[in-house]
Design an enzyme around this catalytic site. Structure first.
Site: not given
Ligand code: GAR
Length: 185
Positions: A12-13, A84, A87, A101, A103, A144, A173
């Site tokens: 969860g960073s 992961l 959905i 999302n 990726h 994706d 990110e």
């Protein structure tokens, strides 16, 4: 004020950066961190920010129970930050173009089944790519393949291990994901 829910399966960073970014925002608030793993470190990170948490299992995701909970909470945007599981269609239908999302590669490269976390960075290394990066995209039924909102690249050198590649990708990110979410709201 937009209400955000973060779904995450692991450390969860990214979730933490998002909670930090929006903690004093007048535009949006993180209302929920939900995880399919009861021991995911992301749940502790949520505690630091006093964000409510929810743990659910695959059956509850697939039966629509999670979707109902998100609707009940009047969530506007669902953010996948290292989530992961696939959905289900009822969730994409309930939040059309409102699920985002991140990726850890430059889609359409290194996307699809099995391509998550370190698997992606190992594949990038094995292919001797000279660059990799991040993709932030909307989520539709085909994982994706939703509309790409943002990409950023970073060089990969011959000496970079998969772990070093992961670090470089995480830097991107953390730098961009919260801002890109803000730009969507
Ligand atoms: C991130 O690198 C994210 O891009 C990736 O999982 C990592 C989670 O890190 N997501 C995927 O691979 C989804 N296919 P974090 O838990 O420290 O945010």
């Amino acid at each position: 004020m937009k209400k955000l829910a973060i779904l995450a399966s692991g450390s969860g960073s990214n979730a933490e950066k998002i909670m930090e970014y929006f903690q004093n925002s007048t535009k949006a608030q993180v209302k929920l961190v939900a995880s399919n793993k009861a021991d995911a470190y992301v749940l502790e990170r949520a505690g630091k920010f006093h964000v409510p948490t929810l743990v659910f299992n695959k059956a509850q995701l697939e039966s629509g129970e999670l979707t109902a909970e998100l609707k009940k909470m009047e969530i506007d945007w669902v953010i996948l930050a290292g989530f992961l599981l696939k959905i289900p269609a009822d969730l994409t239908r309930a939040f059309p173009d409102q699920i985002v999302n991140i990726h850890p590669a430059l889609l359409p490269k290194y996307g699809g089944k099995g391509m998550y976390g370190m698997n992606v960075h190992r594949a990038v290394k094995a292919a001797a790519e000279q660059e990799t990066g991040i993709t932030i995209h909307l989520v539709n039924e085909n994982y994706d393949e939703g509309k790409i909102i943002f990409q950023a690249a970073t060089p990969v050198s011959e000496e970079d291990s998969p772990e070093r590649i992961a670090e470089k990708v995480h830097e991107l990110e953390h730098r961009f994901f919260p801002e890109v979410i803000a730009s969507l709201l």
